[in-house]
Design an enzyme around this catalytic site. Structure first.
Site, PDB file in Angstrom:
ATOM      1  N   HIS A   1       5.917   0.010   0.824  1.00  0.00           N
ATOM      2  CA  HIS A   1       6.961  -1.158   0.310  1.00  0.00           C
ATOM      3  C   HIS A   1       6.335  -1.815  -0.920  1.00  0.00           C
ATOM      4  CE1 HIS A   1       5.273  -4.639   3.073  1.00  0.00           C
ATOM      5  NE2 HIS A   1       4.334  -3.753   2.687  1.00  0.00           N
ATOM      6  N   HIS A   2       5.023  -1.261  -1.199  1.00  0.00           N
ATOM      7  CA  HIS A   2       4.499  -2.204  -2.505  1.00  0.00           C
ATOM      8  C   HIS A   2       4.617  -1.129  -3.681  1.00  0.00           C
ATOM      9  CE1 HIS A   2       3.004  -5.090  -0.100  1.00  0.00           C
ATOM     10  NE2 HIS A   2       2.189  -4.340   0.305  1.00  0.00           N
ATOM     11  N   CYS A   3       5.353   0.155  -3.616  1.00  0.00           N
ATOM     12  CA  CYS A   3       5.553   0.940  -4.629  1.00  0.00           C
ATOM     13  C   CYS A   3       6.860   0.702  -5.203  1.00  0.00           C
ATOM     14  CB  CYS A   3       5.137   2.348  -4.174  1.00  0.00           C
ATOM     15  SG  CYS A   3       5.117   3.632  -5.552  1.00  0.00           S
TER      16      CYS A   3
END
Length: 353
Positions: A141-143
């Site tokens: 979920h950080h990309c």
């Protein structure tokens, strides 16, 4: 849309649990340089096999996402950047990766992440078909479309949702429930101005990534203090998950079930017990299943050795409570009598629970 193998139907008897041995990152001990347990996905599957919930021919084999699949969300420029080992080292936070030839990085680091990403996309369609699906990996979920970080090289959550919007009739609204300890700034940036996607995010407000810009995309923001414990946490999760699903009626829930909220996690900074995590997953599944909204779960962050056992226990708990579908049969065509015995004993197990 382009042709993709990710949307070919698996045999109808499979459990909608997606996994591949290719998920696990193991080479030359490099994986030990990251607090991540880079074999946790395989361990989850092994625990589920020991408990007779699944057998190899009962789960859906994840396939690697191709460049063409990835380009549904990612820019060509971003995918080209991953051809530089130092870029991958920065994203995965494993510095020695910078010194490896890129073909090794592609095969040993990025291929596992691409396979997990393929698994999330596949699980999206399975969830719509079956009412639920679990990718034992994924949750990067950080990309976002043009930037990786925090161990996340591909935007699998964004991809799964975009694939559903573009290819599956009747899916035009999605809710992301992100309960990893970190803010999910990747999907937030990707869906910043998209009214079709509702984001609920509960996270430790003091840790990585602290992305103020991305926070503007969150419709329900639950900012937690250091050391938050079970009672307060579960009450907040329950209130806000119910509130989110009452406020916006989605066609799919994508549940980012990070286990880095676990007490003692070196990065999460929260203090939730193993039982608290199992209960949390139950709360989310109950909310979605009672509204008959398909739910896709991904496992995301979780950086301790005991994490795999907790994920397995949570899946077993969901099954014993009847929150997972009842269907069960062989996936592989023409499987052996040994497999049949395994399945029969699994049937006995499921009728007991």
């Amino acid at each position: 849309p382009h042709r993709t193998e990710l949307y070919e139907d698996p045999p109808s008897g499979c459990w909608p649990i997606v996994y591949s041995p290719d998920y696990n990152i193991t080479f030359m001990g490099l994986e030990k340089l990251h607090p991540f347990d880079a074999g946790k996905w395989g361990k989850v599957i092994n625990f589920l096999k020991e408990e007779k919930l699944i057998a190899d021919d009962l789960i859906v084999q994840a396939r690697e996402a191709t460049d063409e699949d990835l380009l549904v969300v990612h820019t060509r420029r971003y995918l080209n950047k991953l051809k530089w080992s130092f870029v991958v080292a920065t994203i995965t936070e494993i510095p020695p990766v910078a010194f490896l030839p890129n073909f090794v990085v592609q095969r040993k680091v990025l291929k596992p992440l691409r396979t997990q990403t393929g698994g999330t996309i596949m699980a999206g369609k399975l969830a719509v078909d079956r009412g639920w699906a679990i990718n034992v990996g994924g949750g990067f979920h950080h990309c976002s479309s043009d930037k990786g970080g925090g161990f996340c090289a591909y935007a699998d959550i964004t991809l799964a949702i975009k694939f559903l919007f573009e290819r599956v009739q009747g899916v035009s609204r999605a809710t992301i429930i992100d309960l990893d300890a970190h803010q999910g700034n990747g999907h937030e940036r990707d869906f910043m101005d998209d009214p079709r996607v509702y984001i609920m995010d509960a996270y430790n407000r003091y840790i990585y990534p602290g992305d103020g810009f991305a926070k503007r995309a969150i419709k329900r923001k639950v900012e937690l203090e250091w050391g938050t414990e079970d009672t307060e946490y579960l009450q907040k999760v329950h209130t806000h998950v119910e509130g989110a699903l009452n406020e916006f009626q989605p066609d799919i829930v994508v549940y980012n079930a990070g286990t880095d909220i676990l007490d003692g996690d070196p990065l999460g900074g929260l203090a939730i017990s193993p039982q608290g995590i199992v209960k949390r997953d139950e709360v989310v599944f109950r909310a979605a299943r009672s509204r008959r909204v398909p739910i896709l779960m991904v496992t995301s962050g979780g950086y301790q050795k005991r994490t795999a056992r907790i994920i397995a226990d949570s899946i077993l708990n969901l099954h014993s409570l009847g929150l997972l579908g009842r269907e069960r049969a062989a996936c592989a065509v023409g499987s052996s009598s040994v497999d049949q015995m395994v399945r029969d004993s699994a049937k006995d197990f499921s009728s007991l629970s």
